[in-house]
Design a protein around this motif. Structure first.
Motif: not given
Length: 298
Positions: A58-62
């Motif tokens: 999720r972090f990698e996708h903002g």
């Protein structure tokens, strides 16, 4: 699940006569019960690992991570969220803790606030929670209405939902994508889940936030290379991290930190013989991941 039937609400036979014991005997019982917590958490490691990987994605996708709970559970979520910015140099918006009753409930009991599922949903809406985000709903009993309302809202949006309870087969587990449930059993003081259940919750949250930031590249080896050098203690820590990572002596590490401005930039400068601008550009190309930046081709 009826509250009276929950393991966390059961009477613990080991402490049944704790009020009649000497101080050292009393403390020994508490300590012996506490030793059971790590094993309960260990049994949940596969689910915790799933949560770490899913949140990191999720972090990698903002996306962002939210914790929500009432009472002790809420306080522990807020604590973990608030410790991430100074530890990992991330913006406060990335990890957010929400407690039933608002920030005043951190110091003053507001236990009636936990009875409203509508308020749990409203508090997420107020933080502009979206489908890209992740939510950890924390409730030792696994049945807190405030947390259930928040999880249902997050699930309706398509966000990642994770439950953290200290009983098996809970209501919050039934509606979460990932269910974490260290079974800590009866408390030393009947129903006082700030004890073993609270300890288990703290251990799990520590694992999740630390694991996610390791996956995000905020750690080099076991060094907190994202540390913010904002006071004397942290400046000294930053210098020692540079020294450990590069092998330079402490005076050289101090000089590097002064020139570089950040610990990671200083390490790249020293290990790759670059100036500050080139080191910063290399880190930017590696999306801040020091291990990647130190490879020949970031």
């Amino acid at each position: 699940m009826n509250l009276a039937t929950l393991p966390t609400e059961a009477c613990n036979p080991a402490s049944e006569h704790i009020d009649q014991l000497s101080t050292i005997e009393m403390l020994r019982i508490i300590n012996e019960e506490d030793t059971k917590v790590a094993a309960a958490v260990a049994a949940e490691l596969p689910q915790i690992a799933n949560a770490v990987d899913a949140i990191a994605d999720r972090f990698e996708h903002g996306g962002r991570l939210f914790y929500i709970g009432a009472g002790t559970s809420g306080r522990l979520g807020v604590l973990d969220a608030s410790e991430c910015p100074p530890t990992f140099s991330v913006p406060p918006s990335l990890f957010q803790g929400i407690i039933a009753g608002g920030d005043s409930a951190l110091r003053h009991s507001s236990e009636t606030s936990e009875d409203s599922p509508e308020q749990g949903e409203a508090d997420l809406v107020a933080r502009a929670f979206t489908s890209r985000d992740a939510l950890i709903g924390i409730a030792a009993s696994g049945r807190t209405p405030y947390v259930l309302g928040a999880l249902r809202h997050a699930r309706k949006l398509g966000a990642l939902t994770i439950s953290l309870a200290c009983v098996s087969g809970s209501e919050i587990a039934a509606i979460a994508d990932i269910a974490i449930a260290p079974n800590t059993g009866p408390e030393v003081l009947t129903g006082s889940t700030r004890l073993k259940a609270g300890t288990a919750t703290k251990l799990v949250l520590n694992m999740i936030s630390t694991g996610v930031m390791i996956r995000a590249g905020a750690v080099y080896g076991n060094l907190m290379v994202n540390v913010q050098t904002t006071n004397e203690k942290l400046i000294d820590r930053g210098r020692r991290i540079i020294s450990d990572a590069t092998g330079v002596d402490h005076p050289t590490a101090a000089k590097l930190l002064a020139e570089a401005g950040t610990v990671k930039t200083a390490i790249v400068m020293q290990k790759l013989s670059l100036d500050r601008a080139a080191a910063e550009a290399r880190l930017k190309a590696a999306k801040g991941n020091l291990t990647t930046a130190l490879r020949k081709e970031p």
